[in-house]
Design a protein around this motif. Structure first.
Motif, PDB file in Angstrom:
ATOM      1  N   ASN A   2     -87.626  83.239  31.953  1.00 41.69           N
ATOM      2  CA  ASN A   2     -86.963  84.485  32.319  1.00 41.69           C
ATOM      3  C   ASN A   2     -88.045  85.433  32.822  1.00 41.69           C
ATOM      4  O   ASN A   2     -88.974  85.782  32.098  1.00 41.69           O
ATOM      5  N   TYR A   3     -87.935  85.840  34.105  1.00 37.49           N
ATOM      6  CA  TYR A   3     -88.986  86.642  34.714  1.00 37.49           C
ATOM      7  C   TYR A   3     -88.509  88.080  34.912  1.00 37.49           C
ATOM      8  O   TYR A   3     -87.603  88.352  35.710  1.00 37.49           O
ATOM      9  N   LYS A   4     -89.099  89.001  34.136  1.00 34.40           N
ATOM     10  CA  LYS A   4     -88.845  90.444  34.255  1.00 34.40           C
ATOM     11  C   LYS A   4     -87.367  90.793  34.128  1.00 34.40           C
ATOM     12  O   LYS A   4     -86.927  91.833  34.629  1.00 34.40           O
ATOM     13  N   LYS A   5     -86.576  89.904  33.521  1.00 29.05           N
ATOM     14  CA  LYS A   5     -85.143  90.106  33.305  1.00 29.05           C
ATOM     15  C   LYS A   5     -84.350  90.200  34.609  1.00 29.05           C
ATOM     16  O   LYS A   5     -83.147  90.501  34.604  1.00 29.05           O
ATOM     17  N   THR A   6     -85.001  89.955  35.723  1.00 29.96           N
ATOM     18  CA  THR A   6     -84.326  90.040  37.019  1.00 29.96           C
ATOM     19  C   THR A   6     -84.243  88.684  37.712  1.00 29.96           C
ATOM     20  O   THR A   6     -83.448  88.510  38.638  1.00 29.96           O
ATOM     21  N   HIS A   7     -85.093  87.753  37.275  1.00 33.54           N
ATOM     22  CA  HIS A   7     -85.161  86.469  37.947  1.00 33.54           C
ATOM     23  C   HIS A   7     -85.236  85.343  36.918  1.00 33.54           C
ATOM     24  O   HIS A   7     -85.637  85.550  35.767  1.00 33.54           O
ATOM     25  N   ILE A   8     -84.867  84.181  37.364  1.00 29.70           N
ATOM     26  CA  ILE A   8     -85.089  82.947  36.633  1.00 29.70           C
ATOM     27  C   ILE A   8     -86.071  82.110  37.448  1.00 29.70           C
ATOM     28  O   ILE A   8     -85.896  81.939  38.658  1.00 29.70           O
ATOM     29  N   ILE A   9     -87.112  81.631  36.780  1.00 30.94           N
ATOM     30  CA  ILE A   9     -88.070  80.737  37.435  1.00 30.94           C
ATOM     31  C   ILE A   9     -87.953  79.391  36.747  1.00 30.94           C
ATOM     32  O   ILE A   9     -88.103  79.289  35.514  1.00 30.94           O
ATOM     33  N   ALA A  10     -87.657  78.372  37.530  1.00 33.03           N
ATOM     34  CA  ALA A  10     -87.466  77.028  36.992  1.00 33.03           C
ATOM     35  C   ALA A  10     -88.296  76.054  37.813  1.00 33.03           C
ATOM     36  O   ALA A  10     -88.309  76.114  39.044  1.00 33.03           O
ATOM     37  N   PHE A  51     -90.835  68.630  42.158  1.00 30.68           N
ATOM     38  CA  PHE A  51     -91.468  68.886  43.448  1.00 30.68           C
ATOM     39  C   PHE A  51     -91.890  70.329  43.664  1.00 30.68           C
ATOM     40  O   PHE A  51     -92.638  70.609  44.597  1.00 30.68           O
ATOM     41  N   GLY A  52     -91.410  71.277  42.857  1.00 27.27           N
ATOM     42  CA  GLY A  52     -91.770  72.656  43.122  1.00 27.27           C
ATOM     43  C   GLY A  52     -91.162  73.616  42.129  1.00 27.27           C
ATOM     44  O   GLY A  52     -90.785  73.246  41.009  1.00 27.27           O
ATOM     45  N   VAL A  53     -91.038  74.875  42.578  1.00 27.57           N
ATOM     46  CA  VAL A  53     -90.591  75.970  41.711  1.00 27.57           C
ATOM     47  C   VAL A  53     -89.441  76.699  42.391  1.00 27.57           C
ATOM     48  O   VAL A  53     -89.505  77.029  43.581  1.00 27.57           O
ATOM     49  N   LEU A  54     -88.382  76.965  41.615  1.00 31.37           N
ATOM     50  CA  LEU A  54     -87.239  77.727  42.093  1.00 31.37           C
ATOM     51  C   LEU A  54     -87.357  79.160  41.596  1.00 31.37           C
ATOM     52  O   LEU A  54     -87.554  79.397  40.409  1.00 31.37           O
ATOM     53  N   TYR A  55     -87.231  80.105  42.520  1.00 32.46           N
ATOM     54  CA  TYR A  55     -87.300  81.532  42.199  1.00 32.46           C
ATOM     55  C   TYR A  55     -85.919  82.116  42.475  1.00 32.46           C
ATOM     56  O   TYR A  55     -85.516  82.295  43.621  1.00 32.46           O
ATOM     57  N   LEU A  56     -85.174  82.422  41.400  1.00 39.77           N
ATOM     58  CA  LEU A  56     -83.756  82.761  41.502  1.00 39.77           C
ATOM     59  C   LEU A  56     -83.527  84.219  41.145  1.00 39.77           C
ATOM     60  O   LEU A  56     -83.915  84.666  40.064  1.00 39.77           O
ATOM     61  N   ASP A  62     -78.464  88.753  42.811  1.00 39.35           N
ATOM     62  CA  ASP A  62     -77.850  88.102  43.979  1.00 39.35           C
ATOM     63  C   ASP A  62     -76.954  86.955  43.543  1.00 39.35           C
ATOM     64  O   ASP A  62     -75.886  86.731  44.129  1.00 39.35           O
ATOM     65  N   PHE A  63     -77.382  86.226  42.529  1.00 33.83           N
ATOM     66  CA  PHE A  63     -76.583  85.092  42.068  1.00 33.83           C
ATOM     67  C   PHE A  63     -75.240  85.562  41.520  1.00 33.83           C
ATOM     68  O   PHE A  63     -74.181  85.050  41.894  1.00 33.83           O
ATOM     69  N   TYR A  64     -75.277  86.551  40.633  1.00 31.46           N
ATOM     70  CA  TYR A  64     -74.028  87.017  40.029  1.00 31.46           C
ATOM     71  C   TYR A  64     -73.162  87.779  41.038  1.00 31.46           C
ATOM     72  O   TYR A  64     -71.949  87.883  40.860  1.00 31.46           O
ATOM     73  N   ALA A  65     -73.777  88.305  42.105  1.00 31.56           N
ATOM     74  CA  ALA A  65     -73.000  88.995  43.143  1.00 31.56           C
ATOM     75  C   ALA A  65     -72.388  88.017  44.130  1.00 31.56           C
ATOM     76  O   ALA A  65     -71.641  88.432  45.021  1.00 31.56           O
ATOM     77  N   GLY A  66     -72.713  86.733  43.984  1.00 28.25           N
ATOM     78  CA  GLY A  66     -72.139  85.726  44.871  1.00 28.25           C
ATOM     79  C   GLY A  66     -72.816  85.630  46.214  1.00 28.25           C
ATOM     80  O   GLY A  66     -72.236  85.097  47.167  1.00 28.25           O
ATOM     81  N   GLU A  67     -74.046  86.151  46.317  1.00 21.61           N
ATOM     82  CA  GLU A  67     -74.768  86.054  47.590  1.00 21.61           C
ATOM     83  C   GLU A  67     -75.100  84.598  47.902  1.00 21.61           C
ATOM     84  O   GLU A  67     -75.347  83.793  47.004  1.00 21.61           O
ATOM     85  N   TYR A 112     -85.061  81.040  46.286  1.00 27.11           N
ATOM     86  CA  TYR A 112     -86.012  80.401  47.185  1.00 27.11           C
ATOM     87  C   TYR A 112     -86.711  79.282  46.426  1.00 27.11           C
ATOM     88  O   TYR A 112     -87.053  79.431  45.250  1.00 27.11           O
ATOM     89  N   PHE A 113     -86.922  78.193  47.141  1.00 26.59           N
ATOM     90  CA  PHE A 113     -87.592  77.049  46.523  1.00 26.59           C
ATOM     91  C   PHE A 113     -88.951  76.871  47.190  1.00 26.59           C
ATOM     92  O   PHE A 113     -89.060  76.812  48.409  1.00 26.59           O
ATOM     93  N   PHE A 114     -89.982  76.788  46.362  1.00 20.31           N
ATOM     94  CA  PHE A 114     -91.347  76.653  46.857  1.00 20.31           C
ATOM     95  C   PHE A 114     -91.877  75.271  46.492  1.00 20.31           C
ATOM     96  O   PHE A 114     -91.820  74.853  45.329  1.00 20.31           O
ATOM     97  N   ASP A 115     -92.403  74.592  47.496  1.00 17.84           N
ATOM     98  CA  ASP A 115     -92.987  73.277  47.279  1.00 17.84           C
ATOM     99  C   ASP A 115     -94.219  73.154  48.164  1.00 17.84           C
ATOM    100  O   ASP A 115     -94.762  74.165  48.637  1.00 17.84           O
ATOM    101  N   ARG A 116     -94.662  71.939  48.417  1.00 19.84           N
ATOM    102  CA  ARG A 116     -95.904  71.738  49.161  1.00 19.84           C
ATOM    103  C   ARG A 116     -95.810  72.218  50.603  1.00 19.84           C
ATOM    104  O   ARG A 116     -96.832  72.395  51.270  1.00 19.84           O
TER     105      ARG A 116
END
Length: 971
Positions: free
Chosen positions: A522-530, A534-539, A543-548, A553-557
């Motif tokens: 749980n990142y700063k109560k505003t994001h989920i980092i998983a 292959f990489g890291v998801l920055y959620l 935006d998620f709960y608003a249905g955007e 964004y997914f970060f990989d090589r």
């Protein structure tokens, strides 16, 4: 003259950094002509031009395009620049200019080596610096500005043809102007390969008597100052931005200075001497002796084996001193302090009752009391760098996989294969073991109801109070393995496993992202980092709960994260909001606040076009640059085209998407990830190819790149030819049709004439048959009276018959007569029959008032049926009967009905005399068949047998139907 030397500050620039950004490394295997890069240049179209010791090439983020030079055997590029959208590069002997997609030599230094060539804007010409001279060159002869045959010259700044900076005698910096040569600085050692100038300042690398220096000379104020001092390395290159300066050193380091001349960013490229620096759209390009490095994200830095980081780090956490503690599977503890790896932390927890070395597992953390709790293969590491204890469940050790500190109860929960152990932090002892059906407990978290979630290798358990429940019997989705769980700011629980990342809102389980995930933060109560394989998801949770649509964004090589396989539940978020992620071969420091969301769509261009005919033997028609203002004309038989296109995209080019269409062929866009479009069998005409692209964040081009095409028609495909052909073909067709229809009409007339003659013969034959038939029947009746010796009656009968014969003879040549005459014949016949049979034959005639008695009807068309009614229906009936005749008109059709109450056709056929031939009915049936052929509407007669209620015959009805416009002639 004002001179000054300002030392702004001194900075101990370390030889290497303990961290390294994520770079893409391009070499000859990726397309470089040679690994040793000598210069980088970004042109106005944002292509990166790369000079090497083996030639020059152009890079768009994906492809390297090589360019050859005519008239030169030396491919060692020394510098690249552009003038008024025209590109130039030079070697130690020659200057080349880009012309029509190729480089052509425009200047050669015959005897001396070229050191620098650059464009002097105010002088509108080239400044050429050779070993011993500074010259001016435009299109004409070379003008020598300064020469010194005894010393090697190096120009390091240009104000005008009468004023510039020179370094000579190896240690002295001079200013040359109309007054002569003036020494600016003595005892300086300049680095050969660095010289950059903006409108005001000149930057170059020097060496004072002590360290190497980046030196700045203000050409307007004629002052000089030191802007940076390194400890050991020579500064080899710098790149001037609007405010910042990026400089590279001789061995491996680069740094960025802001407008206050302070370092704001820096990194090192081990074993790579820097020879060129360029930055575009937050992407840094570094040319080195071992290839091209591209840093496309500042949000990730990596700690690897070069920093003595061991492989298989399983736990990363921040201690009470804000240092980062690393624990490896192979029993090593390390500390990162102020972004520098300080080395191993000594272990003193050796316990000879267990096999050594120990293994550290995932889930280590720093407790509220400042102690470290790190899961191990033989229990729990508890303590810090100096105080260390091994917490185990003697006499049997346990393997711990995860930790969770409940600060309210001051308890530490340890997940293991044997369930969950509870460690009392105040008492520093194990106080309880919670069994979980013999499955591995992989992660522990607390939900918004105060319950502990145990994620296991089988399913999710809940621990509330002192009770363990697998209470999710109605939520079957939770009856599966989960490796990680974490509540968000709303209290909803996020879970991860090998199938994906999930959200549980206490009503249902929703799959949010595919992939094999290994940790959630749980990142700063505003994001989920998983993290996953292959990489890291920055959620973004809002935006998620608003249905955007774009909530993560997914970060990989491809876009910055180069770690291999994120470790399971070993990450942490430090006090500076950095996310530390252990991977199988490194530790990645993820700084979300430095994420750069690229809002600039990729710039697209059309690189080449191939054409072919029906045989599909493709041949190249044009190469880049393809001018969008030109119309590319192709012959009619070269109407298959392949268009190759690219984008200038240095940040994650693998995720660029394209849309294209060919106006004139289709209005619809086609979306592809490939770099080509194929169109076959194009019709002659004008076409416009349009191309747009989107980057990985979904930003599409605002306007398309266009290319005009024209398929030139063959002469037979041209409009004039088509019109002439249509006219000629139409004329020929009209003439042929005229001849055809004329001949057909002639043949039809001949056929109709022959048919008319035949039909007329048939009608005349029928007519000749009907009249004798009538006469025969009348004479037969008279003969009967004679044979019965009824002379007077026979005479009367004969008189009336004579009148009927006369009427028949009058109409002998015609097959028709008026309805009036036909009725007269019928009444005459019935009167004859009344003379013969008396009251046994009665009749009634009814004609509607709307019937015109001058209507033409077939001759005997009523009389024949009346005769049949009397002869075959009434004559055999002892008491006789009656005949009813009714004539009416309805819907342009004349209806005639003859109805009798005789014995019926069946009885009549059984007693029919041999003298009755039935010729009348046959003749009329044939009569109508002939005339129906020449009429659109049909005429005819219909006979109906009548029966009483008991089904006994009670007579016959005949209905004759004749359309009023019926033709009785074949003319």
């Amino acid at each position: 003259m004002k001179k000054s030397l300002f030392i702004l500050f001194l900075f101990a620039f370390l030889q290497t950094y303990s961290q390294q950004y994520s770079y893409r490394h391009y070499t000859i295997f990726d397309g470089l002509p040679q690994n040793q890069i000598t210069d980088l240049y970004l042109d106005d179209d944002h292509f990166l031009w790369i000079g090497t010791k083996g030639g020059i090439c152009r890079f768009d983020g994906e492809d390297f395009v090589h360019y050859t030079s005519s008239g030169s055997a030396n491919n060692h590029v020394r510098g690249i620049f552009s003038v008024k959208d025209t590109l130039y590069y030079y070697t130690s002997r020659d200057l080349f200019q880009m012309q029509d997609g190729a480089f052509k030599k425009i200047f050669t230094s015959e005897k001396e080596s070229i050191m620098y060539i650059f464009w002097a804007q105010e002088e509108n010409g080239f400044i050429v610096n050779t070993n011993h001279a500074v010259s001016y060159f435009r299109n004409g002869p070379v003008e020598e500005l300064y020469r010194d045959d005894e010393h090697e010259l190096r120009i390091f700044g240009f104000i005008s043809k009468e004023k510039f900076l020179l370094w000579l005698e190896n240690v002295k910096l001079y200013k040359v102007d109309t007054l002569g040569v003036e020494l600016i600085r003595d005892s300086v050692h300049l680095y050969n390969d660095i010289f950059r100038q903006n409108n005001k300042d000149v930057y170059f690398g020097v060496n004072l008597s002590f360290p190497d220096t980046l030196f700045r000379y203000n050409s307007k104020e004629e002052t000089s100052d030191i802007v940076f001092i390194s400890e050991k390395e020579s500064i080899t290159n710098c790149y001037i931005l609007d405010k910042d300066i990026i400089a590279g050193t001789q061995i491996q380091n680069w740094f960025r200075l802001n407008d206050s001349l302070r370092i704001i960013d820096a990194d090192s490229l081990p074993d790579a001497g820097i020879r060129g620096l360029v930055e575009y759209n937050n992407t840094l390009f570094i040319g080195t002796e071992v290839g091209l490095f591209v840093r496309n994200s500042a949000a990730f830095v990596n700690y690897t084996y070069r920093d003595n980081i061991p492989k298989q780090l399983w736990s990363v956490f921040e201690d009470s001193h804000n240092d980062i503690i690393l624990a490896s599977f192979f029993g090593k503890l390390l500390r990162i302090k102020e972004n520098k790896v300080e080395g191993e932390i000594p272990l003193n927890i050796r316990d000879y009752s267990f096999q050594y070395p120990y293994s550290f597992y995932m889930g280590g953390l720093a407790l509220k009391n400042g102690k470290w709790a790190i899961p191990m293969s033989v229990g729990l590491f508890y303590g810090n760098a100096s105080e260390q204890r091994l917490i185990s469940d003697r006499p049997d050790s346990f393997c711990s996989f995860c930790t969770y500190e409940d600060t309210l109860s001051n308890l530490l929960y340890l997940g293991s294969p044997n369930g969950v152990y509870i460690f009392d932090i105040a008492k520093e002892m194990l106080v309880k073991n919670i069994q979980t059906d013999g499955v591995n407990v992989l992660d522990i978290a607390k939900d918004k109801y105060g319950r502990l979630w145990f994620c296991t290798s089988k399913k999710v358990f809940l621990y509330e109070g002192d009770t363990l429940n697998g209470i999710y019997k109605k939520q079957e989705e939770l009856h599966q393995p989960f490796v990680s769980c974490c509540p968000d700011a709303k209290g909803n629980m996020w879970l991860a496993n090998k199938k994906g990342l999930y959200l549980y809102n206490y009503d249902s389980l929703q799959k949010v992202w595919d992939g094999s995930f290994t940790f959630i933060n749980n990142y700063k109560k505003t994001h989920i980092i998983a993290g996953n394989t292959f990489g890291v998801l920055y959620l973004n949770l809002d935006d998620f709960y608003a249905g955007e649509k774009d909530f993560a964004y997914f970060f990989d090589r491809f876009n910055g994260f180069i770690g291999k396989e994120c470790g399971q539940n070993g990450s942490c978020v430090d006090s500076q909001n950095n996310v530390w992620i252990p991977t199988s071969e490194s530790v990645v420091k993820f700084m979300p606040e430095k994420i750069y969301i690229d809002t600039i769509p990729p710039k697209t261009y059309i690189s080449s076009m191939d054409v072919s005919g029906r045989n599909l033997n493709w041949a190249e028609r044009d190469k880049y640059p393809i001018n969008s203002d030109s119309i590319y004309k192709l012959q009619w038989d070269k109407n298959n085209i392949k268009i190759y296109f690219h984008s200038i995209k240095y940040h994650c080019p693998e995720r660029v998407k394209y849309r294209y269409r060919l106006l004139g062929y289709s209005e619809n866009w086609s979306e592809v990830a490939e770099n080509e479009a194929l169109f076959t069998n194009l019709e002659p005409g004008h076409y416009t190819f349009e191309l747009i692209a989107a980057n990985e964040y979904g930003y599409w081009s605002a306007s398309p790149t266009r290319m005009q095409l024209e398929i030139v028609p063959a002469f037979w495909q041209m409009l004039v030819f088509k019109i002439a052909f249509v006219l000629i073909a139409g004329g020929l067709l009209f003439f042929a049709l005229y001849l055809y229809f004329r001949r057909k009409q002639r043949n039809e007339k001949q056929r109709q004439k022959a048919e008319q003659q035949l039909v007329q013969v048939q009608l005349n034959s029928l007519n000749s048959q009907l009249d004798p038939h009538f006469v025969f029947n009348a004479l037969s009746a008279i003969s009967v009276e004679v044979l019965t010796n009824n002379t007077q009656q026979a005479y009367d009968y004969f008189v009336k018959a004579t009148r009927l014969f006369r009427s028949s003879l009058v109409d002998r040549e015609s097959v028709t007569r008026t309805l009036e005459k036909e009725i007269q014949v019928v009444e005459g016949y019935l009167e004859l029959q009344q003379l013969r049979f008396g009251d046994r034959v009665k009749y009634q005639l009814h004609i509607d008032k709307n019937v015109d008695d001058q209507i033409v009807v077939p001759k005997l068309s009523i009389q024949v049926f009346v005769e049949n009614a009397v002869k075959h229906g009434l004559e055999a009936k002892p008491d006789g009967g009656h005949v009813n005749i009714s004539i009416a008109k309805h819907n342009a059709v004349l209806y005639i009905e003859i109805e009798d109450n005789g014995i019926g056709r069946k009885a009549s056929s059984q007693r029919r005399k041999r003298s009755s031939t039935g010729l009348g009915l046959k003749s009329f049936r044939h009569f109508f068949e002939i005339l129906n052929k020449v009429n659109t509407q049909k005429a005819g007669f219909f006979i109906e047998d009548l029966f009483d209620a008991e089904g006994e015959p009670k007579g016959t009805k005949v209905r004759v139907e004749i359309p009023l416009d019926y033709r009785f002639s074949v003319d």
